[in-house]
Design a protein around this motif. Structure first.
Motif, mmCIF file in Angstrom:
data_model
loop_
_atom_site.group_PDB
_atom_site.id
_atom_site.type_symbol
_atom_site.label_atom_id
_atom_site.label_comp_id
_atom_site.label_asym_id
_atom_site.label_seq_id
_atom_site.Cartn_x
_atom_site.Cartn_y
_atom_site.Cartn_z
ATOM 1 N N LYS A 184 0.892 -1.233 0.071
ATOM 2 C CA LYS A 184 0.034 -0.061 -0.018
ATOM 3 C C LYS A 184 0.820 1.344 -0.046
ATOM 4 O O LYS A 184 0.435 2.325 -0.350
ATOM 5 N N LYS A 239 -2.366 1.781 8.545
ATOM 6 C CA LYS A 239 -2.546 0.545 7.557
ATOM 7 C C LYS A 239 -1.261 -0.273 7.775
ATOM 8 O O LYS A 239 -0.375 0.445 7.476
ATOM 9 N N GLY A 275 -10.052 -5.653 5.883
ATOM 10 C CA GLY A 275 -10.066 -4.800 6.901
ATOM 11 C C GLY A 275 -9.057 -5.276 8.205
ATOM 12 O O GLY A 275 -8.873 -4.567 8.992
ATOM 13 N N GLU A 306 -3.069 7.370 6.977
ATOM 14 C CA GLU A 306 -3.808 8.407 6.265
ATOM 15 C C GLU A 306 -4.848 9.185 6.897
ATOM 16 O O GLU A 306 -5.378 8.633 7.982
ATOM 17 N N GLU A 307 -5.503 10.157 6.511
ATOM 18 C CA GLU A 307 -6.476 11.025 6.798
ATOM 19 C C GLU A 307 -7.692 9.939 6.984
ATOM 20 O O GLU A 307 -7.961 9.087 6.238
ATOM 21 N N VAL A 349 -11.143 9.636 6.277
ATOM 22 C CA VAL A 349 -11.853 10.187 5.230
ATOM 23 C C VAL A 349 -13.365 10.238 5.542
ATOM 24 O O VAL A 349 -13.994 9.103 6.060
ATOM 25 N N GLU A 392 -18.842 4.020 -0.526
ATOM 26 C CA GLU A 392 -17.679 3.535 -1.241
ATOM 27 C C GLU A 392 -18.217 2.920 -2.397
ATOM 28 O O GLU A 392 -19.208 2.287 -2.775
ATOM 29 N N GLU A 410 -8.213 1.437 -2.545
ATOM 30 C CA GLU A 410 -7.555 0.305 -2.493
ATOM 31 C C GLU A 410 -7.212 -0.240 -4.219
ATOM 32 O O GLU A 410 -8.169 -0.138 -4.717
HETATM 33 P P1 ADP Z 1 -8.368 -4.004 3.076
HETATM 34 O O1 ADP Z 1 -7.024 -3.997 2.210
HETATM 35 O O2 ADP Z 1 -8.068 -4.814 4.416
HETATM 36 O O3 ADP Z 1 -9.544 -4.198 2.279
HETATM 37 P P2 ADP Z 1 -8.767 -1.344 3.108
HETATM 38 O O4 ADP Z 1 -7.909 -0.264 3.011
HETATM 39 O O5 ADP Z 1 -9.828 -1.460 2.054
HETATM 40 O O6 ADP Z 1 -8.369 -2.610 3.603
HETATM 41 O O7 ADP Z 1 -9.822 -0.631 4.263
HETATM 42 C C1 ADP Z 1 -10.917 -1.320 4.914
HETATM 43 C C2 ADP Z 1 -12.022 -0.363 5.246
HETATM 44 O O8 ADP Z 1 -11.735 0.477 6.221
HETATM 45 C C3 ADP Z 1 -12.423 0.568 3.792
HETATM 46 O O9 ADP Z 1 -13.359 -0.340 2.910
HETATM 47 C C4 ADP Z 1 -12.986 1.598 4.472
HETATM 48 O O10 ADP Z 1 -14.651 1.081 4.873
HETATM 49 C C5 ADP Z 1 -12.204 1.812 5.977
HETATM 50 N N1 ADP Z 1 -11.097 2.705 5.664
HETATM 51 C C6 ADP Z 1 -10.107 2.544 4.874
HETATM 52 N N2 ADP Z 1 -9.452 3.586 4.698
HETATM 53 C C7 ADP Z 1 -9.837 4.784 5.244
HETATM 54 C C8 ADP Z 1 -9.848 6.014 5.525
HETATM 55 N N3 ADP Z 1 -8.651 6.697 5.250
HETATM 56 N N4 ADP Z 1 -10.625 6.817 5.830
HETATM 57 C C9 ADP Z 1 -12.030 6.080 6.227
HETATM 58 N N5 ADP Z 1 -12.240 4.964 6.095
HETATM 59 C C10 ADP Z 1 -11.017 4.125 5.631
#
Ligand code: ADP
Length: 379
Positions: free
Chosen positions: A101, A141, A149, A180-181, A183, A188, A267
């Motif tokens: 990532k 992350k 998740g 990261e911030e 968001v 989604e 992602e």
């Molecule tokens: P994975 O690779 O385990 O699927 P993700 O990076 O897709 O992880 O994150 C999983 C979930 O966490 C996302 O679908 C979202 O709902 C939440 N999420 C991830 N990054 C952010 C962010 N920067 N701000 C708010 N919610 C986030």
């Protein structure tokens, strides 16, 4: 030379769902499964460890092109295949951005694509600094190895990921975490495209994905109220990612639609993706057929919707006792218009064991049909 045998590394449900279009096209598909009896057993030519160079080479030498059910094959092994003249699609240089990532965030930033504010951090002090400048909350992350998740934490305290820093240090490889911030998003979305080695790119309609406990529960295709600006923007972003990263095959771009109307890339997945399962019945060309076409460098199929709406609901966990098939008589009788997919996996809490798709003109009715059919397989 026209390529005609596809080798898939990994025997999960994504490999399994590539089998029907391979049969229809008259293409040979071979699967290297990691354990006996996996979802794609039907096309498995052997069981082997995808982290073992000799195993992967022996498998690759029996096919025309290598592709994947998952992103976990070590880059060094993929480079060795390429050095031996075996086409690997997507190639190792592209795949790196789906495996890590931090690499992904850095590359998308370099390409000028919209991502959440981010930084690479190596200590609690650096996390504290990021929290200070981002309203006291952030998302941390792990760069590698996260899925559904796992490897994602919302934090407001600088020491809340000390265990991850420790694990990285103990690992000996060192490395950083991604912060990261947090968001603020309305919903989604996911934008799937496919790209051939020759450069042709084709996009499906953008979809809305609904997550529960970090796992995709439901997909609505197309995303409601997305026609126009959102659909165009999503397709443009995913096309730019596919081209900029040199992806071949299906690329899934997970997006946040922010409360102020922007799209940010979350992602990437470089293979068929859960958010595209609706396309099996819902689109002229399914993501699984398109993936085969793309990795074989064949012309891509049309990606329009066959119905106004399709809703896909995952079957998570499955029945507490017995198998999915035990519930088929009741579920199929109640929902003759719904398409039910079982992955041949043992039910287990939280596990994706199947999905259902309903399509039609009326979104409320389609969503009701899909949810109600999926409910037959719970508990
Ligand atoms: P994975 O690779 O385990 O699927 P993700 O990076 O897709 O992880 O994150 C999983 C979930 O966490 C996302 O679908 C979202 O709902 C939440 N999420 C991830 N990054 C952010 C962010 N920067 N701000 C708010 N919610 C986030």
């Amino acid at each position: 030379m026209v390529l005609s045998t596809v080798g898939v590394i990994g025997g999960g449900q994504l490999a399994r769902m590539m089998i029907p279009p391979a049969v229809e096209l008259g293409i040979t598909i071979k699967v290297l499964e990691e354990a006996p009896g996996m979802s794609a057993e039907l096309a498995a030519t052997g069981v082997g460890d995808y982290r073992d160079l000799e195993t992967v080479i022996a498998f690759a030498e029996t096919v025309d092109v290598v592709t994947f059910d998952h992103e976990h094959v070590p880059p060094a092994i993929l480079r060795e295949l390429v050095a031996r003249g075996i086409p690997v699609r997507p190639g190792p240089d592209a795949l790196l951005f789906a495996q890590d990532k931090l690499h992904m965030r850095a590359k998308l930033t370099e390409l000028g694509l919209p991502v959440p504010d981010w930084a690479a951090i190596e200590s609690a002090d650096e996390l504290a600094e990021f929290l200070e400048t981002h309203g006291g909350r952030a998302v941390v992350k792990t760069a590698r190895g996260g899925y559904d998740g796992k490897g994602v934490r919302v934090v407001s305290e600088p020491h809340s990921v000390d265990d991850w820093f420790l694990a990285l240090a103990e690992d000996g490889r060192g490395g950083a975490l991604l912060v990261e911030e947090l968001v603020s998003f309305r919903r989604e979305l996911a934008q799937l495209v496919a790209r051939r080695p020759s450069g042709e790119v084709s996009a499906w309609p953008v979809v809305e994905t609904v997550q529960r406990d970090g796992v995709c529960a439901e997909v609505i295709a197309p995303a409601p109220q997305s026609a126009g600006r959102i659909a165009d923007l999503a397709a443009d972003i995913a096309t730019a990612v596919a081209t900029g990263l040199g992806v071949t095959g299906v690329l899934a771009v997970e997006l946040f639609e922010t409360t102020d109307g922007r799209l940010l890339v979350n992602e990437l997945a470089m293979r068929p993706h859960n958010s595209g399962h609706w396309s099996i019945e819902g689109s002229t060309t399914s993501q699984f057929e398109q993936h085969l076409r793309a990795v074989l460098d064949l012309p891509l199929g049309a990606t329009g919707s066959r119905d106004v709406w399709s809703v896909m609901v995952n079957i998570l966990g499955g029945p507490a006792d017995g198998t999915l098939q035990d519930r088929y008589p009741a579920a199929l009788a109640a929902h003759p218009m719904v398409k039910i997919h079982g992955y041949g996996k043992e039910p287990r809490p939280g596990r994706k064991v199947g999905h259902v798709t309903a399509s039609g003109d009326d979104l409320d009715e389609v969503a009701y049909q899909a949810r109600s059919a999926a409910a037959f397989f719970e508990g």
